[in-house]
Design a protein around this motif. Structure first.
Motif, PDB file in Angstrom:
ATOM      1  N   CYS A  93       0.836  -1.207   0.000  1.00  0.00           N
ATOM      2  CA  CYS A  93       0.000   0.000   0.000  1.00  0.00           C
ATOM      3  C   CYS A  93       0.868   1.253   0.000  1.00  0.00           C
ATOM      4  N   GLN A  98       2.482   1.449  -3.363  1.00  0.00           N
ATOM      5  CA  GLN A  98       1.494   1.352  -4.445  1.00  0.00           C
ATOM      6  C   GLN A  98       1.854   0.263  -5.451  1.00  0.00           C
ATOM      7  N   ARG A  99       2.139  -0.918  -4.926  1.00  0.00           N
ATOM      8  CA  ARG A  99       2.476  -2.076  -5.757  1.00  0.00           C
ATOM      9  C   ARG A  99       1.371  -3.112  -5.683  1.00  0.00           C
ATOM     10  N   LYS A 132      -6.512  -1.137  -7.888  1.00  0.00           N
ATOM     11  CA  LYS A 132      -6.709  -0.775  -6.476  1.00  0.00           C
ATOM     12  C   LYS A 132      -7.915  -1.508  -5.899  1.00  0.00           C
ATOM     13  N   PRO A 171      -2.586   1.175 -12.232  1.00  0.00           N
ATOM     14  CA  PRO A 171      -2.709   1.056 -10.780  1.00  0.00           C
ATOM     15  C   PRO A 171      -4.119   1.381 -10.281  1.00  0.00           C
ATOM     16  N   GLU A 177      -7.349  -2.664   3.043  1.00  0.00           N
ATOM     17  CA  GLU A 177      -7.005  -1.872   1.865  1.00  0.00           C
ATOM     18  C   GLU A 177      -5.770  -2.479   1.208  1.00  0.00           C
ATOM     19  N   HIS A 178      -5.771  -2.499  -0.116  1.00  0.00           N
ATOM     20  CA  HIS A 178      -4.593  -2.980  -0.846  1.00  0.00           C
ATOM     21  C   HIS A 178      -4.559  -2.360  -2.232  1.00  0.00           C
ATOM     22  N   SER A 179      -3.387  -2.390  -2.834  1.00  0.00           N
ATOM     23  CA  SER A 179      -3.175  -1.804  -4.163  1.00  0.00           C
ATOM     24  C   SER A 179      -3.457  -2.777  -5.287  1.00  0.00           C
TER      25      SER A 179
END
Length: 110
Positions: A48, A51-52, A104, A100, A70-72
């Motif tokens: 996160c 941002q990967r 998301k 990206p 939450e995750h990217s």
């Protein structure tokens, strides 16, 4: 267009990272960034922050994602279901067609 960056967790063969790098893809591995044996939430915090999209063969990440963390983005491949070449090709396809923003909070099954 902004391109996806990947992070391979420790369950993914590091040869996948080498294959992606041959195509110019920005990729890190758990070992390279000092996250070996860290918890799954710590892995998610890293992806996160950077941002990967995490590439994993660990079902635990699917459970964590279903719990609202939450995750990217997560690229999941069941262990032993695909060759390294097929995993690399699937990730290259993602890299070429998704952003990206597209990834998301999403899970992509390889």
């Amino acid at each position: 267009m902004t391109k996806i960056c990947f992070h391979l967790d420790e369950n993914v063969d590091p040869v996948v990272a080498a294959g992606l790098r041959r195509y110019g893809v920005d990729v890190t591995t758990t070992a390279e960034v000092g996250l070996r044996s860290k918890s799954d939430p710590e892995q998610l915090a890293y992806v996160c922050q950077t941002q990967r999209v995490i590439v994993t063969q660990d079902r635990d990440f699917l459970i964590i994602a279903s719990q609202g963390y939450e995750h990217s983005g997560i690229a999941y491949c069941q262990k032993g279901s695909r060759s390294i070449g097929k995993i690399v090709n699937a990730l290259i396809l993602m890299y070429e067609v998704l952003t990206p923003v597209d990834m998301k909070g999403k899970i992509e099954f390889l």
